[in-house]
Design a protein around this motif. Structure first.
Motif, mmCIF file in Angstrom:
data_model
loop_
_atom_site.group_PDB
_atom_site.id
_atom_site.type_symbol
_atom_site.label_atom_id
_atom_site.label_comp_id
_atom_site.label_asym_id
_atom_site.label_seq_id
_atom_site.Cartn_x
_atom_site.Cartn_y
_atom_site.Cartn_z
ATOM 1 N N SER A 149 87.145 41.792 38.925
ATOM 2 C CA SER A 149 88.204 41.028 39.588
ATOM 3 C C SER A 149 88.733 41.792 40.796
ATOM 4 O O SER A 149 88.613 43.018 40.886
ATOM 5 N N THR B 53 92.382 33.717 36.809
ATOM 6 C CA THR B 53 90.999 33.450 37.192
ATOM 7 C C THR B 53 90.188 34.748 37.226
ATOM 8 O O THR B 53 90.746 35.847 37.222
ATOM 9 N N LYS B 54 88.889 34.600 37.312
ATOM 10 C CA LYS B 54 88.017 35.773 37.362
ATOM 11 C C LYS B 54 88.163 36.538 38.674
ATOM 12 O O LYS B 54 87.742 37.687 38.766
ATOM 13 N N THR B 55 88.731 35.903 39.688
ATOM 14 C CA THR B 55 88.953 36.625 40.953
ATOM 15 C C THR B 55 90.122 37.604 40.827
ATOM 16 O O THR B 55 90.267 38.494 41.650
ATOM 17 N N TYR C 257 93.926 32.408 46.747
ATOM 18 C CA TYR C 257 92.748 32.053 45.938
ATOM 19 C C TYR C 257 91.763 31.160 46.708
ATOM 20 O O TYR C 257 90.558 31.447 46.700
ATOM 21 N N PRO C 258 92.235 30.098 47.384
ATOM 22 C CA PRO C 258 91.259 29.269 48.111
ATOM 23 C C PRO C 258 90.504 30.065 49.176
ATOM 24 O O PRO C 258 89.296 29.875 49.362
ATOM 25 N N MET D 234 87.911 32.380 47.583
ATOM 26 C CA MET D 234 86.740 31.634 47.131
ATOM 27 C C MET D 234 85.814 31.299 48.297
ATOM 28 O O MET D 234 84.619 31.051 48.112
ATOM 29 N N GLU D 235 86.364 31.303 49.517
ATOM 30 C CA GLU D 235 85.549 31.056 50.715
ATOM 31 C C GLU D 235 85.028 32.356 51.322
ATOM 32 O O GLU D 235 84.434 32.350 52.395
#
Length: 311
Positions: free
Chosen positions: A37, A128-130, A174-175, A178-179
């Motif tokens: 993470s 989340t996993k991030t 987070y968004p 993810m990018e």
């Protein structure tokens, strides 16, 4: 439905729930975080209080502009906290014996075992996993247990939103992550006081700075173990209590501390539908009685006229 019957239902639901299982989020196993993470390391010795991180946060999250522009540094003279319209703030601290003040950025720390998630009985929060703790407003019932549970007093609520109020907090972008992008605040920091990366690598970087610059830092990485660990990590040249950070949190994850209190949550879940249905039924019964009385002939409802001999 009579009031007595409704209360009977409440009692039955409460009894059934009381003997149910404890809250799942209050499990006894310690979760040490997802192995790969991400996190952010905040080197407080490098922060100059420019508020570039605040401006970037507002921009990438499309938050409203503040009353005073981000270039106005006079706001640093007051202690601020996050709000529904401000996910991160920088505060200034005058330290005895130091000529220059210190600055510290404050936002959600994205705990490895988040108190907000453990307190949420509809699971609106998710780790989340991030590494980011994200929020789903579509399932939130607005109980605000998350705000009470957070030891860092971060989640806030849209009290001025009458129709669809949400709990608001930093998402660690987070968004964007993810990018494949950096969090807005990290990207904007001109002094590299914020470093984004895998948490385990950030811990190595922090220890390397301790070794490379002896005497510059307090020998402690804040967030490595506090409340079971957080995805945001901090290193500082002064004790963390002097820059407004709690040092009494211990290393026990929040779910272990709240498991007892959360055992009552199934009771709430069980009672809630019964409560709503009961309120609706009682209101409906009152409405029916009112309509019957209004439609009844006047002679059936009027009080009898007194007899002449009674006068």
């Amino acid at each position: 439905m009579s009031r007595r019957k409704f209360l009977g239902w409440i009692g039955a639901a409460g009894l059934g729930s009381a003997v149910g299982k404890s809250a799942l989020a209050g499990g006894g196993k310690h979760f040490e975080g997802y192995p790969d993470s991400f996190g952010v390391l905040h080197d407080i010795t490098l922060c100059v209080g420019c508020r570039s991180c605040e401006a970037a946060c507002a921009r990438v999250n499309e938050l409203p502009a503040p009353e005073k522009p981000f270039t106005d540094l006079t706001v640093l003279n007051e202690k601020r906290r996050t709000t529904a319209k401000t996910f991160t703030v920088v505060n200034k601290y005058a330290i005895d014996g130091r000529k220059a003040p210190l600055f510290r950025k404050n936002q959600c720390n994205h705990c490895l075992e988040p108190a907000c998630a453990s307190a949420c009985f509809v699971r609106a929060f998710q780790k989340t996993k991030t590494g980011a703790v994200v929020y789903d407003p579509s399932v939130c019932v607005g109980c605000r247990y998350c705000m009470i549970a957070c030891p860092f007093e971060i989640p806030t609520y849209e009290y001025d939103e009458p129709l669809t109020p949400r709990v608001m907090k930093c998402t660690m972008c987070y968004p964007r992550v993810m990018e494949g992008k950096l969090p807005g605040c990290v990207e904007a920091c001109p002094k590299e006081a914020l470093i984004f990366g895998k948490r385990k690598e950030l811990l190595k970087i922090a220890r390397e700075r301790f070794r490379k610059y002896p005497g510059r830092y307090v020998d402690h990485i804040y967030g490595e173990t506090e409340m079971g660990g957080t995805s945001w990590l901090y290193i500082s040249g002064v004790p963390f209590s002097q820059i407004g950070m709690r040092e009494d949190l211990g290393v026990t994850p929040a779910p272990e501390l709240t498991s007892g209190a959360l055992s009552a949550v199934p009771v709430v879940v069980g009672l809630w539908p019964v409560l709503l249905m009961g309120i609706y039924a009682i209101s409906k019964r009152k409405e029916i009685i009112f309509n019957q009385e209004r439609e009844a002939p006047a002679h059936e409802t009027a009080a009898p006229a007194p007899a002449e001999e009674d006068l």
